[in-house]
Motif scaffolding. Structure first.
Motif, short mmCIF file in Angstrom:
data_model
loop_
_atom_site.label_atom_id
_atom_site.label_comp_id
_atom_site.label_asym_id
_atom_site.label_seq_id
_atom_site.Cartn_x
_atom_site.Cartn_y
_atom_site.Cartn_z
N SER A 1 1.76 8.69 10.01
CA SER A 1 2.46 7.94 8.96
C SER A 1 1.57 7.55 7.79
O SER A 1 2.05 7.09 6.76
CB SER A 1 3.08 6.66 9.55
OG SER A 1 2.05 5.77 9.99
N ASN A 2 0.25 7.72 7.93
CA ASN A 2 -0.67 7.32 6.87
C ASN A 2 -1.79 8.35 6.71
O ASN A 2 -2.58 8.55 7.63
CB ASN A 2 -1.28 5.94 7.20
CG ASN A 2 -2.05 5.35 6.03
OD1 ASN A 2 -2.65 6.08 5.25
ND2 ASN A 2 -2.05 4.04 5.93
N SER A 61 3.21 10.76 -2.07
CA SER A 61 4.50 10.07 -2.17
C SER A 61 4.34 8.79 -2.98
O SER A 61 3.29 8.14 -2.94
CB SER A 61 5.03 9.73 -0.77
OG SER A 61 6.19 8.91 -0.86
N ALA A 62 5.39 8.42 -3.71
CA ALA A 62 5.36 7.19 -4.51
C ALA A 62 5.81 5.99 -3.68
O ALA A 62 5.76 4.85 -4.15
CB ALA A 62 6.25 7.34 -5.73
N ASN A 75 -3.24 2.01 -4.90
CA ASN A 75 -2.97 2.47 -3.54
C ASN A 75 -2.93 1.31 -2.56
O ASN A 75 -2.14 1.32 -1.61
CB ASN A 75 -4.05 3.46 -3.10
CG ASN A 75 -4.01 4.75 -3.88
OD1 ASN A 75 -3.24 5.64 -3.57
ND2 ASN A 75 -4.85 4.85 -4.91
N TYR A 76 -3.81 0.32 -2.80
CA TYR A 76 -3.90 -0.85 -1.93
C TYR A 76 -4.03 -2.12 -2.76
O TYR A 76 -4.84 -2.17 -3.69
CB TYR A 76 -5.10 -0.73 -0.99
CG TYR A 76 -4.87 0.24 0.15
CD1 TYR A 76 -4.38 -0.19 1.37
CD2 TYR A 76 -5.13 1.60 -0.02
CE1 TYR A 76 -4.16 0.70 2.41
CE2 TYR A 76 -4.90 2.51 1.01
CZ TYR A 76 -4.41 2.05 2.22
OH TYR A 76 -4.17 2.93 3.24
N PHE A 123 0.82 -1.21 0.00
CA PHE A 123 0.00 0.00 0.00
C PHE A 123 0.85 1.27 0.00
O PHE A 123 2.04 1.25 0.34
CB PHE A 123 -0.94 0.00 1.21
CG PHE A 123 -0.24 0.10 2.54
CD1 PHE A 123 -0.24 1.30 3.24
CD2 PHE A 123 0.39 -1.00 3.11
CE1 PHE A 123 0.38 1.40 4.48
CE2 PHE A 123 1.02 -0.91 4.34
CZ PHE A 123 1.01 0.29 5.03
N LYS A 124 0.20 2.34 -0.39
CA LYS A 124 0.83 3.66 -0.43
C LYS A 124 0.34 4.45 0.79
O LYS A 124 -0.80 4.92 0.81
CB LYS A 124 0.46 4.39 -1.72
CG LYS A 124 1.16 5.74 -1.89
CD LYS A 124 0.58 6.54 -3.06
CE LYS A 124 0.85 5.85 -4.39
NZ LYS A 124 0.38 6.69 -5.53
#
Length: 295
Positions: free
Chosen positions: A279-280, A37-38, A186-187, A31-32
């Motif tokens: 962080s997410n 951000s990449a 993304n997921y 996941f991103k």
């Protein structure tokens, strides 16, 4: 008559102590975590399926059950404090998703302070099943698509595994979901293995230890709206529950067998919690934008 009561007691005892077997499926989640951000992150998650329900969670903590138990036992025996955060890997997320069979009523829960709060949902996925097929790992899989929580999803399910379930909240296909990802990458979850668990227990060693110290794993039911409000408040101030007890005298106390004060420990825990929440910013479910009333 005595034989009857003895048989009754044995039946009750066996029913209470009957050990259940679970099928545990391991999904690698890629996941991103940050929208801008990449960078991609990975974590192993698990889906435990029993005859009555399934439970999905980050497998990081259950995977360290034996380490956590040994560390806590040693700490309690010695009567000294040890920062376990330095010896174990922390999970990427602490929520759990349980689906009750056969109606597939879904309960999403998370630890909010000392309480585990959760809300129920009755989800009905509008799957569009395609004739397209391919091999996903060792499984023969078929394609299906749906829209859920602001994202478009492509799933691959296998009728070789007769469970109409999948990772996170996903379910409702005629076979286990072995891979699913959203349109923007993304997921993405992919099945990496499975095994049977004899004498299965929903509670990990961490759950049992937390319960000893007042953090019950029992879910407090609430609405989704109230859950999200409580979670937002917890993110804003992770140590709010402890503040009434944080007197200068207590905060200056040294922890048993350590040079660290209670205040220093709480400050470090607060920093870790805020780092964790920060962080997410790219959740699985995109929050709906409230519709503004016309003037």
């Amino acid at each position: 008559m005595k034989k009857f009561f003895l048989l009754l007691l044995l039946t009750i005892f066996m029913g209470v102590n009957a050990q259940e077997t679970a099928n545990r499926f391991f999904y690698q989640l890629t996941f991103k975590p940050k929208k801008d951000s990449a960078r991609m992150d990975k974590v192993m998650t698990s889906l435990d399926i029993t005859t009555k329900k399934s439970i999905y969670q980050d497998f990081t903590i259950p995977a360290q059950d034996s380490i956590i138990k040994a560390e806590v036992d040693a700490m309690e025996k010695a009567g000294t404090f040890k920062d376990l955060m330095k010896s174990i890997r922390m999970p990427k997320f602490s929520y759990k998703v349980a689906k009750a069979y056969p109606e597939m009523k879904t309960t999403f829960s998370d630890q909010i302070g000392r309480k585990r709060m959760g809300y129920e949902e009755e989800l009905k996925f509008d799957w569009k099943i395609s004739n397209e097929k391919q091999k996903i790992g060792e499984y023969n899989a078929q394609k299906a698509t749906t829209e859920f929580a602001g994202r478009k999803w492509t799933a691959w399910f296998s009728t070789d595994i007769p469970f109409q379930d999948g990772p996170y909240k996903f379910s409702g296909l005629p076979g286990l979901i072995v891979k699913i990802e959203d349109e923007g990458n993304n997921y993405s979850w992919e099945l990496k293995g499975n095994k049977k668990i004899a004498n299965y227990s929903e509670e990990s060693e961490a759950d049992k230890i937390n319960a000893k110290y007042g953090m019950s794993p029992t879910i407090i039911p609430t609405t989704r709206e109230k859950f999200e409000k409580a979670y937002d408040s917890f993110k804003a101030d992770p140590i709010a529950e402890a503040r009434p007890f944080m007197t200068p005298e207590r905060m200056s106390m040294k922890l048993p067998g350590s040079d660290i004060t209670l205040g220093e420990m709480i400050k470090e825990q607060e920093k870790r919690a805020k780092d964790y929440f920060g962080s997410n910013n790219n959740p699985i479910e995109i929050p709906a934008v409230p519709v503004k009333a016309k003037k």
